[in-house]
Write a protein that holds these residues in place. Structure first.
Motif, mmCIF file in Angstrom:
data_model
loop_
_atom_site.group_PDB
_atom_site.id
_atom_site.type_symbol
_atom_site.label_atom_id
_atom_site.label_comp_id
_atom_site.label_asym_id
_atom_site.label_seq_id
_atom_site.Cartn_x
_atom_site.Cartn_y
_atom_site.Cartn_z
ATOM 1 N N ASP A 1 0.814 -1.217 0.000
ATOM 2 C CA ASP A 1 0.000 0.000 0.000
ATOM 3 C C ASP A 1 0.847 1.266 0.000
ATOM 4 N N PHE A 2 2.024 1.159 0.610
ATOM 5 C CA PHE A 2 2.899 2.333 0.699
ATOM 6 C C PHE A 2 3.613 2.618 -0.624
ATOM 7 N N GLY A 3 3.368 1.779 -1.615
ATOM 8 C CA GLY A 3 3.941 2.007 -2.936
ATOM 9 C C GLY A 3 3.039 2.809 -3.854
ATOM 10 N N LEU A 4 1.820 3.094 -3.416
ATOM 11 C CA LEU A 4 0.878 3.796 -4.294
ATOM 12 C C LEU A 4 1.283 5.253 -4.530
ATOM 13 N N THR B 1 6.501 2.142 -17.955
ATOM 14 C CA THR B 1 5.958 0.805 -17.682
ATOM 15 C C THR B 1 6.276 0.433 -16.244
ATOM 16 N N TYR B 2 5.229 0.135 -15.481
ATOM 17 C CA TYR B 2 5.372 -0.291 -14.087
ATOM 18 C C TYR B 2 5.299 -1.814 -14.020
ATOM 19 N N TYR B 3 6.247 -2.392 -13.281
ATOM 20 C CA TYR B 3 6.210 -3.848 -13.040
ATOM 21 C C TYR B 3 5.308 -4.091 -11.843
ATOM 22 N N GLY B 4 4.070 -4.477 -12.099
ATOM 23 C CA GLY B 4 3.109 -4.702 -11.019
ATOM 24 C C GLY B 4 3.390 -6.025 -10.325
ATOM 25 N N PHE B 5 2.711 -7.089 -10.775
ATOM 26 C CA PHE B 5 3.078 -8.402 -10.231
ATOM 27 C C PHE B 5 3.144 -9.424 -11.345
ATOM 28 N N ALA C 1 -2.570 -8.885 -0.969
ATOM 29 C CA ALA C 1 -2.135 -7.501 -0.720
ATOM 30 C C ALA C 1 -1.537 -6.873 -1.979
ATOM 31 N N PHE C 2 -0.697 -7.635 -2.715
ATOM 32 C CA PHE C 2 -0.100 -6.971 -3.899
ATOM 33 C C PHE C 2 -1.089 -6.869 -5.049
ATOM 34 N N VAL C 3 -2.041 -7.817 -5.122
ATOM 35 C CA VAL C 3 -3.072 -7.689 -6.162
ATOM 36 C C VAL C 3 -3.918 -6.442 -5.882
ATOM 37 N N LYS C 4 -4.309 -6.273 -4.624
ATOM 38 C CA LYS C 4 -5.126 -5.101 -4.272
ATOM 39 C C LYS C 4 -4.366 -3.800 -4.553
ATOM 40 N N ALA C 5 -3.078 -3.786 -4.205
ATOM 41 C CA ALA C 5 -2.283 -2.570 -4.437
ATOM 42 C C ALA C 5 -2.205 -2.257 -5.935
ATOM 43 N N CYS C 6 -2.074 -3.298 -6.770
ATOM 44 C CA CYS C 6 -2.013 -3.058 -8.220
ATOM 45 C C CYS C 6 -3.349 -2.551 -8.750
ATOM 46 N N VAL C 7 -4.445 -3.136 -8.274
ATOM 47 C CA VAL C 7 -5.769 -2.668 -8.702
ATOM 48 C C VAL C 7 -5.939 -1.194 -8.309
ATOM 49 N N LYS D 1 2.052 7.686 -22.275
ATOM 50 C CA LYS D 1 1.519 6.319 -22.195
ATOM 51 C C LYS D 1 1.957 5.689 -20.885
ATOM 52 N N ILE D 2 1.044 4.982 -20.244
ATOM 53 C CA ILE D 2 1.404 4.200 -19.057
ATOM 54 C C ILE D 2 1.036 2.745 -19.320
ATOM 55 N N ASN D 3 2.000 1.843 -19.097
ATOM 56 C CA ASN D 3 1.718 0.416 -19.136
ATOM 57 C C ASN D 3 1.903 -0.123 -17.728
ATOM 58 N N PHE D 4 1.012 -1.012 -17.335
ATOM 59 C CA PHE D 4 1.073 -1.565 -15.985
ATOM 60 C C PHE D 4 1.007 -3.083 -16.126
ATOM 61 N N LEU D 5 2.066 -3.782 -15.697
ATOM 62 C CA LEU D 5 2.095 -5.237 -15.855
ATOM 63 C C LEU D 5 1.389 -5.909 -14.677
ATOM 64 N N VAL D 6 0.394 -6.704 -14.982
ATOM 65 C CA VAL D 6 -0.430 -7.364 -13.961
ATOM 66 C C VAL D 6 -0.549 -8.842 -14.336
#
Lengths: 228, 228
Positions: free
Chosen positions: A44-47, A66-70, A84-90, A133-138
């Motif tokens: 959460d502290f990464g948001l 490009t952000y490396y999510g999970f 926790a990391f899925v929720k933070a990525c969402v 452009k923003i890419n977010f890897l999930v």
């Protein structure tokens, strides 16, 4: 602009600003432990860092982040951490979706590990200004990414990029990794073949603007040859 | 063995020695210029370092080494330089072929840029003792490497590794790059997805044993997770 003159070693318009920056926001669990929290609490502290970084990039004229999510590898961790990391990525994607940016979520959305709330973002959402452009890897996996190159067989004038499952993500100029590790951990193997890597020892939740300027000042001094 | 006790921070049998080390021997041209020579002259000075490194790896029980010889990208350089690095690679492979090692040359051998003298080495030469594998990349290109993944289509239980043109080269644990640049420059994108990267600022012709021990001591402290 003011931010350039203050923090960068050369004026923004004289510097080589990378077109595309890849972000590996590592160290959330180590940060948690150092701060007396259980490992799942750090994500959460990464948001806020993610949003700050977007703003800095946009101000400097970076064209793509490009952000490396999970990753699919990460999903083998204990359920509490995974949730926790899925929720933070969402939450991060939702936060970024309110900004001026063309947003794309990239990952294996056929898997039950892919959060359904993010399905609408698996085609790029363009906004009127759309200046970055923003890419977010999930739920991204490098094997999943390379698994369809075969679909190009027989087609002419196609590059390997076109056959990637991450074909919406372009070549990356600079990868910045927080948390001290000097590795890619499966991050976009094709888009990073020529990338320069900059490592920040601090953990991602301890993000500071200075980290970013440090990376850009370093990148400005590199001799970029794209393998030549 | 003595060499371990002397130079490594922990005894060799207590250290995590990487199974497979990738070597990017960069900086030959910059070394030449610094030493008042024309740019093409530096490659020859990389032969002895390559042999020394092989001996160190063999003594420590490293199982596999991959040397980044030259790439299809590199062949676009001026002819004098190209001839010099091709000759140095041919000489290096011949030198290594006299050692106790199973040797394989990996690269696009269908191209006129591939030196014909090395064709016999494009299938692995095993020797009776064969205590270490050596791979040497010659006229290698990452796009060439990934270009046949499609051949696996429809086959079951095959991994992406099996479809690579470099399928004879296994996953790399540690990449050591000389010459200060922090990038892969197209080096084996699939085998390096989880590799740790260690950068030596000195140029390759200035190779010292200490560089190698420095990299191994650093690697010993890393937390290896293979993306998990």
């Amino acid at each position: 602009m003011f931010i350039c003159y203050k923090n960068l070693q050369r004026k923004g318009d004289e510097m080589r600003i990378p077109n595309h920056i890849g972000i590996i926001p590592d160290g959330n669990r180590r940060w948690s432990v150092d701060n007396g929290l259980s490992k799942d609490k750090g994500y959460d502290f990464g948001l806020d860092p993610g949003l700050s970084l977007y703003k800095l990039c946009k101000d400097l004229g970076v064209k793509e982040i490009t952000y490396y999510g999970f990753t699919t590898d990460n999903t083998k961790r204990p359920p509490l951490q995974r949730e926790a990391f899925v929720k933070a990525c969402v939450d991060a994607v939702k936060l970024l979706s309110t900004q001026d940016a063309d947003l794309l979520v990239v990952g294996n959305s056929d898997s039950p590990m892919f959060p359904k709330e993010l399905l609408p973002f698996t085609t790029r959402k363009s906004v009127p200004k759309g200046s970055i452009k923003i890419n977010f890897l999930v739920n991204y996996g490098w094997e999943w990414d390379l698994g369809n190159i075969n679909s190009l067989k027989g087609e002419k004038n196609t590059s390997i990029y076109g056959g990637l499952n991450s074909s919406g993500v372009s070549r990356i100029d600079l990868v910045i990794r927080w948390g001290g590790r000097r590795r890619l951990s499966g991050f976009l193997p094709v888009q990073t073949v020529y990338s320069d890597f900059y490592i920040i020892d601090d953990y991602w939740p301890d993000f500071k603007e200075e980290h970013f300027y440090e990376a850009l000042n370093w990148y400005d001094k590199q001799d970029i040859t794209l393998g030549g």
